[in-house]
Write a protein that holds these residues in place. Structure first.
Motif, short mmCIF file in Angstrom:
data_model
loop_
_atom_site.label_atom_id
_atom_site.label_comp_id
_atom_site.label_asym_id
_atom_site.label_seq_id
_atom_site.Cartn_x
_atom_site.Cartn_y
_atom_site.Cartn_z
N THR A 121 0.83 -1.20 0.00
CA THR A 121 0.00 0.00 0.00
C THR A 121 0.86 1.25 0.00
O THR A 121 0.53 2.24 -0.65
N HIS A 122 1.94 1.22 0.77
CA HIS A 122 2.90 2.34 0.82
C HIS A 122 4.16 1.80 1.47
O HIS A 122 4.21 0.63 1.87
N LEU A 123 5.17 2.64 1.57
CA LEU A 123 6.49 2.12 1.94
C LEU A 123 6.89 2.40 3.39
O LEU A 123 8.05 2.24 3.75
N ASN A 128 -8.34 -3.19 10.97
CA ASN A 128 -6.96 -3.68 11.13
C ASN A 128 -6.05 -2.47 11.26
O ASN A 128 -6.52 -1.34 11.41
N HIS A 129 -4.73 -2.71 11.26
CA HIS A 129 -3.80 -1.62 11.54
C HIS A 129 -4.30 -0.87 12.77
O HIS A 129 -4.45 0.36 12.76
N ILE A 130 -4.59 -1.65 13.80
CA ILE A 130 -5.17 -1.10 15.04
C ILE A 130 -4.04 -0.49 15.86
O ILE A 130 -3.11 -1.19 16.28
N GLN A 156 7.65 1.52 7.18
CA GLN A 156 8.28 0.28 7.61
C GLN A 156 7.32 -0.71 8.28
O GLN A 156 7.57 -1.91 8.26
N ASP A 157 6.22 -0.21 8.86
CA ASP A 157 5.28 -1.16 9.48
C ASP A 157 4.46 -1.89 8.42
O ASP A 157 3.59 -2.70 8.76
N HIS A 158 4.77 -1.64 7.15
CA HIS A 158 4.13 -2.36 6.03
C HIS A 158 5.15 -3.09 5.16
O HIS A 158 4.77 -3.81 4.24
N THR A 159 6.43 -2.86 5.46
CA THR A 159 7.47 -3.40 4.58
C THR A 159 8.62 -4.10 5.30
O THR A 159 9.47 -4.70 4.65
N GLY A 179 -5.40 0.49 3.19
CA GLY A 179 -4.06 1.00 3.43
C GLY A 179 -4.11 2.02 4.55
O GLY A 179 -5.12 2.14 5.27
N ASP A 180 -3.04 2.77 4.74
CA ASP A 180 -3.03 3.82 5.76
C ASP A 180 -3.60 5.08 5.14
O ASP A 180 -3.12 5.54 4.09
N THR A 181 -4.58 5.66 5.81
CA THR A 181 -5.21 6.84 5.23
C THR A 181 -5.96 7.63 6.28
O THR A 181 -6.48 7.06 7.25
ZN LIG Z 1 1.10 1.94 9.01
#
Ligand SMILES: [Zn+2]
Ligand SMILES: [Zn+2]
Length: 444
Positions: free
Chosen positions: A148-150, A406-408, A152-155, A331-333
């Motif tokens: 979704t984006h770069l 999610n991403h709580i 670090q908590d996603h990569t 994603g994060d938004t």
């Molecule tokens: Zn995030």
């Protein structure tokens, strides 16, 4: 447990979305060849006052595993932290369609979660106990990975996948007619180079801080904001010693051949054009746009749109349409995506949306000094994420019946706070947990 299996009526306008054959899709999409993958609108009233979608059954509990298509939440928190008193790992999900697996993000902890969920192995009895029959190749089933984006908590566990995955079948399949392993690169789809360094909201550089740039003899490759292709190439370089060793000494294939990177918004071979112009991401990251296709095979069609996670750019939401129903990952938004998420997620069966606890933000940051790092971070938390009391409204605007949190953040926040997501949302609310399975459509 079947939560619902109903036809739901929404007041909205779909007349503009019909193509010449009367089929319905997103604005700007062609639908002629993909009707089986589209959410089917069964009836459109003459006065456009009512809208009906076919909703697929959403199945939780043990029966979810029996569904051909199912969502698996691998990691359900986020942030640059490990939260105490919770087993949540960072953002990652899988959509399983038959024997195919599609991954969305790989935050810290997710590489282990993927193995926990999908690595059943094959064992044989031996004197003294079971031993594995060869070694597991469970990653053969993973066909595509979407970032979704770069952040670090996603990569953060992407390097783990790249480095350990070749030992578990990543980017290959076994030809059943010959029983030989054939390379079939894993598609990695994600953001391009940001194009411009973030604005310095914390006075980092004026206080003597130095920005990190990539290192290259090619001036075009020197950047403070590399996209997913350059990130991948630099991971290979960082681990060159071990990769070269096990290629030259142990017979592994060229690791690079197991991955095929497609940047969204990039200009390289195989890249996916971004159908909107963002000349300066420091002056807005989320212009209004129509969803666009980023991937399709015979099981899924994936569309994307920009969401608002400034200063991160680009940041995407993804929609997966399958024969069994549709799932959207926000994603994060922040809550205001210029209507982009609402267009993408319109009538989807499941919306998997990020959430942040407003009470925790107030507890952590209070009233910081204007212009301080804390002030910038609090602003980021409030504007670039979606608070627990706002996410329900977003789900309602997306016309979805099931909202999965999610991403709580924080990962240890009480369920009572998360239940505030019911505000302005009358559908089913599911508070995500690591390794939770949610089935979609019929059971096998
Ligand atoms: Zn995030
Ligand atoms: Zn983020």
């Amino acid at each position: 447990m079947v939560l619902f299996s109903v036809v739901t009526v929404f007041a909205d306008d779909v007349a503009d979305n019909q193509d010449s054959e009367g089929q319905t899709g997103y604005p700007g999409e062609t639908t002629g060849d993909n009707t089986s993958l589209q959410t089917t609108i069964q009836d459109i009233s003459d006065d456009d006052s009512a809208r009906q979608y076919r909703q697929s059954p959403v199945i939780t509990g043990p029966d979810a595993e029996k569904c051909r298509t199912r969502l698996v939440l691998l990691g359900t928190t986020g942030g640059v932290s490990w939260w105490p008193e919770t087993n949540r790992t960072s953002s990652s999900s899988a959509l399983v369609v038959g024997d195919r697996i599609y991954l969305i993000d790989m935050g810290q902890g997710s590489a282990s979660r993927i193995s926990e969920e999908f690595n059943s192995g094959s064992f044989v009895d031996s004197p003294g106990g079971r031993i594995e029959d060869g070694s597991s190749t469970f990653l053969e089933n993973v066909k595509a990975l979407f970032f979704t984006h770069l952040h670090q908590d996603h990569t953060a566990d992407y390097p783990s996948l790249l480095l350990i995955g070749p030992g578990a079948g990543m980017g290959t399949y076994t030809d059943p007619s010959t029983n030989k392993t054939v390379i079939d690169p894993l598609k990695v789809i994600g953001p391009c180079n940001r194009g411009e360094l973030d604005a310095d909201m914390t006075n980092f550089t004026s206080r003597g801080g130095e920005v990190i740039y990539t290192d290259s003899a090619d001036p075009d490759q020197i950047t403070p904001t590399p996209g997913i292709r350059q990130m991948t190439n630099i991971i290979w370089q960082a681990y060159a010693q071990t990769i070269n060793d096990i290629t030259l000494d142990d017979g592994y294939p060229d690791f690079r051949s197991l991955i095929e990177v497609r940047e969204i918004g990039g200009t390289g071979s195989g890249d996916i054009p971004l159908p909107v112009s963002v000349p300066d991401p420091n002056n807005g990251t989320c212009p209004a746009m129509d969803p666009f296709e980023v991937y399709q095979d015979d099981q899924v069609r994936v569309t994307a749109t920009l969401v608002d996670h400034h200063q991160v750019y680009p940041s995407f939401a993804y929609r997966f349409d399958t024969d069994d129903g549709s799932v959207v990952f926000s994603g994060d938004t922040g809550p205001n995506t210029s209507g982009n998420l609402q267009k993408l997620a319109d009538g989807a069966d499941i919306l998997v949306h990020e959430v942040i606890d407003k009470a925790w933000i107030e507890q952590k940051f209070g009233t910081p000094v204007p212009g301080s790092q804390m002030d910038a971070l609090k602003t980021h938390m409030l504007e670039s994420h979606t608070a627990n009391d706002l996410v329900g409204q977003v789900a309602t605007e997306c016309h979805v019946n099931t909202l999965v949190l999610n991403h709580i953040v924080p990962g240890n926040t009480p369920d009572a706070h998360l239940m505030e997501a019911k505000a302005n949302f009358t559908g089913d609310l599911i508070i995500g947990e690591d390794l939770m399975r949610i089935g979609l459509g019929s059971q096998e």
